[in-house]
Write an enzyme that holds these catalytic residues in place. Structure first.
Site, mmCIF file in Angstrom:
data_model
loop_
_atom_site.group_PDB
_atom_site.id
_atom_site.type_symbol
_atom_site.label_atom_id
_atom_site.label_comp_id
_atom_site.label_asym_id
_atom_site.label_seq_id
_atom_site.Cartn_x
_atom_site.Cartn_y
_atom_site.Cartn_z
ATOM 1 N N SER A 18 0.841 -1.214 0.000
ATOM 2 C CA SER A 18 0.000 0.000 0.000
ATOM 3 C C SER A 18 0.868 1.252 0.000
ATOM 4 C CB SER A 18 -0.947 -0.017 1.210
ATOM 5 O OG SER A 18 -0.232 0.153 2.413
ATOM 6 N N HIS A 108 9.180 2.999 9.525
ATOM 7 C CA HIS A 108 8.875 2.057 10.612
ATOM 8 C C HIS A 108 7.590 2.518 11.296
ATOM 9 C CE1 HIS A 108 9.628 -0.931 13.668
ATOM 10 N NE2 HIS A 108 9.390 -0.014 14.588
#
Ligand code: GRF
Length: 195
Positions: A18, A108
């Protein structure tokens, strides 16, 4: 006037992709960057279909060759300016870090330096953050070095953890942040490297 050549980035991904999809869309609207290559280590990954849909070459890598060569020659031959890890689960080998100094970035889904390192990805991160009763989580975009989730931080944005927050609801909030900010920060890093 010769048109400026577009900066070429390679997206490394292991999963749904995505983030890769948002980065591709952003680059299609930007005149200065193109996603030249998708690198994937998982033949089942959703990101492969995203590469195909966008007519972007997709390189499926093997662990042995990646650890030994980092596919450095191929990446240089493709004139890659920036390597973008978007949900790539293998640690980057030293050979690749050394050949692309300051030119590999990662996203992250937590506020490093906390909640990072080996095994801290996907739902495990959100579950751990909630169990630790943190009031906030967020995203970290950072340069990549030889350690997991360890290089210098480029950008962070946080979200509140509300009463009753679940790993799934937090993951949704974090994905929204990733999709909003990662493409913009990539463009900012590329622009700064060109100056
Ligand atoms: C994202 O949550 C990112 O923070 C992490 O891996 C996930 C990738 O998701 N590094 P997708 O494959 O881009 O949907």
């Amino acid at each position: 006037m010769i048109a400026e050549k577009k900066k070429r980035i390679a997206i490394f991904a292991s999963g749904a992709g995505s983030n890769a999809a948002r980065i591709i869309a952003h680059c299609n609207n930007s005149g200065s960057i193109e996603v030249a290559l998708i690198v994937c280590n998982n033949p089942q990954a959703g990101v492969i279909a995203i590469a195909e849909r966008n007519h972007i070459p997709c390189l499926l890598i093997s662990k042995k060759e990646f650890l030994e060569t980092g596919y450095v020659d191929f990446l240089h031959d493709e004139n890659i300016s920036l390597i973008v890890l978007a949900g790539f689960l293998w640690k980057v080998p030293s050979i690749l870090v050394h050949h692309f100094p300051g030119r590999i970035i990662n996203i992250h889904p937590a506020l490093l330096p906390n909640y990072g390192g080996k095994g801290m990805y996907g739902m495990a991160v959100h579950k751990t953050v909630i169990e630790a009763k943190e009031k906030f989580s967020g995203i970290t975009i950072h340069f990549v070095d030889e350690e997991y989730d360890h290089g210098s931080i480029i950008f962070q944005e946080k979200v509140s953890i509300d009463p009753g927050e679940t790993p799934e609801s937090l993951a949704e909030k974090i994905h929204r942040l990733e999709h909003e900010y990662f493409p913009k920060i990539i463009e900012q890093v590329i622009t700064e490297q060109s100056e």
